[in-house]
Scaffold this motif. Structure first.
Motif, PDB file in Angstrom:
ATOM      1  N   LEU A 221       4.968  -4.638 -15.066  1.00 41.39           N
ATOM      2  CA  LEU A 221       3.694  -3.936 -14.915  1.00 41.39           C
ATOM      3  C   LEU A 221       2.877  -4.483 -13.745  1.00 41.39           C
ATOM      4  CD1 LEU A 221       2.532  -3.438 -18.614  1.00 41.39           C
ATOM      5  CD2 LEU A 221       3.298  -1.694 -17.004  1.00 41.39           C
ATOM      6  N   TYR A 222       2.864  -5.802 -13.595  1.00 42.77           N
ATOM      7  CA  TYR A 222       2.121  -6.419 -12.492  1.00 42.77           C
ATOM      8  C   TYR A 222       2.664  -5.938 -11.150  1.00 42.77           C
ATOM      9  CZ  TYR A 222      -0.172 -10.012  -9.680  1.00 42.77           C
ATOM     10  OH  TYR A 222      -0.935 -10.660  -8.742  1.00 42.77           O
ATOM     11  N   LEU A 223       3.973  -5.890 -11.020  1.00 42.45           N
ATOM     12  CA  LEU A 223       4.571  -5.434  -9.767  1.00 42.45           C
ATOM     13  C   LEU A 223       4.335  -3.946  -9.523  1.00 42.45           C
ATOM     14  CD1 LEU A 223       7.901  -7.437  -9.738  1.00 42.45           C
ATOM     15  CD2 LEU A 223       5.932  -7.747  -8.254  1.00 42.45           C
ATOM     16  N   LEU A 224       4.438  -3.129 -10.565  1.00 43.91           N
ATOM     17  CA  LEU A 224       4.194  -1.696 -10.400  1.00 43.91           C
ATOM     18  C   LEU A 224       2.748  -1.419  -9.976  1.00 43.91           C
ATOM     19  CD1 LEU A 224       6.172  -0.230 -13.411  1.00 43.91           C
ATOM     20  CD2 LEU A 224       6.618   0.183 -10.997  1.00 43.91           C
ATOM     21  N   PHE A 225       1.800  -2.033 -10.655  1.00 42.92           N
ATOM     22  CA  PHE A 225       0.400  -1.813 -10.309  1.00 42.92           C
ATOM     23  C   PHE A 225       0.073  -2.397  -8.937  1.00 42.92           C
ATOM     24  CE2 PHE A 225      -0.339  -1.182 -14.953  1.00 42.92           C
ATOM     25  CZ  PHE A 225      -0.906   0.072 -14.855  1.00 42.92           C
ATOM     26  N   SER A 226       0.628  -3.550  -8.611  1.00 45.93           N
ATOM     27  CA  SER A 226       0.377  -4.149  -7.297  1.00 45.93           C
ATOM     28  C   SER A 226       0.983  -3.308  -6.184  1.00 45.93           C
ATOM     29  CB  SER A 226       0.937  -5.571  -7.237  1.00 45.93           C
ATOM     30  OG  SER A 226       0.237  -6.402  -8.131  1.00 45.93           O
ATOM     31  N   ALA A 227       2.175  -2.784  -6.394  1.00 44.70           N
ATOM     32  CA  ALA A 227       2.807  -1.934  -5.375  1.00 44.70           C
ATOM     33  C   ALA A 227       1.968  -0.678  -5.130  1.00 44.70           C
ATOM     34  CB  ALA A 227       4.223  -1.563  -5.799  1.00 44.70           C
ATOM     35  N   PHE A 228       1.458  -0.076  -6.195  1.00 40.92           N
ATOM     36  CA  PHE A 228       0.606   1.110  -6.035  1.00 40.92           C
ATOM     37  C   PHE A 228      -0.672   0.764  -5.280  1.00 40.92           C
ATOM     38  CE2 PHE A 228      -2.705   4.033  -7.439  1.00 40.92           C
ATOM     39  CZ  PHE A 228      -2.109   5.253  -7.140  1.00 40.92           C
ATOM     40  N   GLU A 229      -1.283  -0.353  -5.636  1.00 40.73           N
ATOM     41  CA  GLU A 229      -2.516  -0.779  -4.969  1.00 40.73           C
ATOM     42  C   GLU A 229      -2.260  -1.057  -3.484  1.00 40.73           C
ATOM     43  OE1 GLU A 229      -5.800  -4.383  -5.266  1.00 40.73           O
ATOM     44  OE2 GLU A 229      -3.997  -4.454  -6.481  1.00 40.73           O
ATOM     45  N   ILE A 230      -1.183  -1.731  -3.171  1.00 38.86           N
ATOM     46  CA  ILE A 230      -0.870  -2.048  -1.778  1.00 38.86           C
ATOM     47  C   ILE A 230      -0.580  -0.781  -0.985  1.00 38.86           C
ATOM     48  CG2 ILE A 230       0.871  -3.151  -0.305  1.00 38.86           C
ATOM     49  CD1 ILE A 230       0.953  -5.397  -2.445  1.00 38.86           C
ATOM     50  N   TYR A 231       0.140   0.157  -1.577  1.00 42.02           N
ATOM     51  CA  TYR A 231       0.412   1.418  -0.902  1.00 42.02           C
ATOM     52  C   TYR A 231      -0.894   2.136  -0.557  1.00 42.02           C
ATOM     53  CZ  TYR A 231       1.908   6.189  -0.033  1.00 42.02           C
ATOM     54  OH  TYR A 231       2.092   7.413   0.534  1.00 42.02           O
ATOM     55  N   CYS A 232      -1.813   2.190  -1.502  1.00 37.83           N
ATOM     56  CA  CYS A 232      -3.090   2.863  -1.255  1.00 37.83           C
ATOM     57  C   CYS A 232      -3.922   2.113  -0.217  1.00 37.83           C
ATOM     58  CB  CYS A 232      -3.872   3.007  -2.557  1.00 37.83           C
ATOM     59  SG  CYS A 232      -3.099   4.151  -3.714  1.00 37.83           S
ATOM     60  N   LEU A 233      -3.898   0.788  -0.247  1.00 36.10           N
ATOM     61  CA  LEU A 233      -4.623   0.010   0.759  1.00 36.10           C
ATOM     62  C   LEU A 233      -4.033   0.232   2.146  1.00 36.10           C
ATOM     63  CD1 LEU A 233      -5.207  -3.352  -1.102  1.00 36.10           C
ATOM     64  CD2 LEU A 233      -6.933  -1.696  -0.410  1.00 36.10           C
ATOM     65  N   LEU A 234      -2.722   0.280   2.235  1.00 33.68           N
ATOM     66  CA  LEU A 234      -2.086   0.501   3.535  1.00 33.68           C
ATOM     67  C   LEU A 234      -2.411   1.877   4.091  1.00 33.68           C
ATOM     68  CD1 LEU A 234       1.394  -1.185   3.073  1.00 33.68           C
ATOM     69  CD2 LEU A 234      -0.525  -1.965   4.476  1.00 33.68           C
ATOM     70  N   ARG A 235      -2.554   2.853   3.226  1.00 34.23           N
ATOM     71  CA  ARG A 235      -2.951   4.186   3.702  1.00 34.23           C
ATOM     72  C   ARG A 235      -4.315   4.127   4.367  1.00 34.23           C
ATOM     73  NH1 ARG A 235      -1.866   8.981  -0.475  1.00 34.23           N
ATOM     74  NH2 ARG A 235      -3.145  10.006   1.092  1.00 34.23           N
ATOM     75  N   ASN A 236      -5.241   3.390   3.776  1.00 31.39           N
ATOM     76  CA  ASN A 236      -6.583   3.279   4.351  1.00 31.39           C
ATOM     77  C   ASN A 236      -6.585   2.414   5.602  1.00 31.39           C
ATOM     78  OD1 ASN A 236      -7.757   4.921   2.486  1.00 31.39           O
ATOM     79  ND2 ASN A 236      -8.424   3.277   1.173  1.00 31.39           N
ATOM     80  N   LEU A 237      -5.873   1.310   5.585  1.00 35.22           N
ATOM     81  CA  LEU A 237      -5.882   0.399   6.717  1.00 35.22           C
ATOM     82  C   LEU A 237      -5.182   0.993   7.928  1.00 35.22           C
ATOM     83  CD1 LEU A 237      -5.235  -2.977   4.913  1.00 35.22           C
ATOM     84  CD2 LEU A 237      -7.380  -2.134   5.844  1.00 35.22           C
ATOM     85  N   ARG A 238      -4.193   1.793   7.710  1.00 33.49           N
ATOM     86  CA  ARG A 238      -3.478   2.421   8.828  1.00 33.49           C
ATOM     87  C   ARG A 238      -4.417   3.324   9.612  1.00 33.49           C
ATOM     88  NH1 ARG A 238      -0.853   6.997  10.346  1.00 33.49           N
ATOM     89  NH2 ARG A 238       0.964   6.709  11.662  1.00 33.49           N
ATOM     90  N   HIS A 239      -5.264   4.044   8.910  1.00 41.26           N
ATOM     91  CA  HIS A 239      -6.175   4.952   9.598  1.00 41.26           C
ATOM     92  C   HIS A 239      -7.286   4.192  10.300  1.00 41.26           C
ATOM     93  CE1 HIS A 239      -4.518   8.797   8.551  1.00 41.26           C
ATOM     94  NE2 HIS A 239      -4.175   8.264   7.407  1.00 41.26           N
ATOM     95  N   GLN A 240      -7.616   3.005   9.849  1.00 43.90           N
ATOM     96  CA  GLN A 240      -8.601   2.197  10.571  1.00 43.90           C
ATOM     97  C   GLN A 240      -8.026   1.724  11.897  1.00 43.90           C
ATOM     98  OE1 GLN A 240     -10.057  -1.092   8.341  1.00 43.90           O
ATOM     99  NE2 GLN A 240     -11.733   0.085   7.493  1.00 43.90           N
ATOM    100  N   ASN A 241      -6.735   1.401  11.922  1.00 43.31           N
ATOM    101  CA  ASN A 241      -6.105   0.939  13.147  1.00 43.31           C
ATOM    102  C   ASN A 241      -5.989   2.046  14.183  1.00 43.31           C
ATOM    103  OD1 ASN A 241      -5.820  -1.624  12.162  1.00 43.31           O
ATOM    104  ND2 ASN A 241      -3.732  -1.308  11.445  1.00 43.31           N
ATOM    105  N   LEU A 242      -5.916   3.296  13.744  1.00 50.31           N
ATOM    106  CA  LEU A 242      -5.773   4.420  14.672  1.00 50.31           C
ATOM    107  C   LEU A 242      -7.108   4.799  15.334  1.00 50.31           C
ATOM    108  CD1 LEU A 242      -3.346   6.724  12.670  1.00 50.31           C
ATOM    109  CD2 LEU A 242      -2.814   5.205  14.588  1.00 50.31           C
ATOM    110  N   LYS A 243      -8.206   4.349  14.764  1.00 50.60           N
ATOM    111  CA  LYS A 243      -9.532   4.699  15.299  1.00 50.60           C
ATOM    112  C   LYS A 243      -9.813   3.955  16.590  1.00 50.60           C
ATOM    113  CE  LYS A 243     -11.618   5.936  10.949  1.00 50.60           C
ATOM    114  NZ  LYS A 243     -12.634   5.641   9.984  1.00 50.60           N
TER     115      LYS A 243
END
Length: 147
Positions: A125-147
């Motif tokens: 469960l820890y790995l599943l929830f952490s993987a989901f959280e990291i995926y969502c964070l990377l989606r946001n951080l990727r768009h910050q780098n493109l700005k």
């Protein structure tokens, strides 16, 4: 027609819009619902096998809640000041890890005989929830780098 092969990174983040809190919450609730559905089906697939600990739903709720809170902390930190975003990410990881260690300590004191089933339940469960959280964070951080 020219076909382009995409790398895994390009496939996962191609034309992905950043997540605001409402979108994250809806995706998160869908993710939690899918996990609950899988967990409900597993005992029928493997009858007679002890797959979950006695207080599994307490464990599930705790990890779901702490993951949501950790994402909220990061989202607030990134929106407040993008330069401090990395500190918000590291802080949320530390808070999540400390609370999880405290949960395991309290659970092991209350329930004698901390077994393999608990370890598999907790870490999966820890790995599943952490993987989901990291995926969502990377989606946001990727768009910050493109700005």
């Amino acid at each position: 027609m020219i076909l382009k092969t995409l790398s895994l990174r390009e496939f996962l983040f191609a034309n992905v819009i950043p997540l605001n809190l409402a979108k994250f919450t809806s995706f998160y609730l869908i993710f939690v619902g899918v996990l609950i559905g899988i967990i409900a089906i597993l005992p029928t697939i493997f009858p007679g096998t002890e797959l979950f600990v006695k207080n599994f739903w307490l464990l599930f709720g705790f990890l779901a809640g702490i993951t949501f809170i950790a994402y909220l902390l990061v989202d607030i930190g990134i929106k407040k000041d993008p330069e401090v975003g990395i500190m918000a990410i590291m802080g949320s990881i530390a808070v999540k890890m400390i609370f999880c260690m405290a949960f395991v300590l309290i659970y092991s004191i209350k329930e004698k005989g901390l077994g393999v089933v608990f370890l598999v339940n907790f870490f999966s469960l820890y790995l599943l929830f952490s993987a989901f959280e990291i995926y969502c964070l990377l989606r946001n951080l990727r768009h910050q780098n493109l700005k």
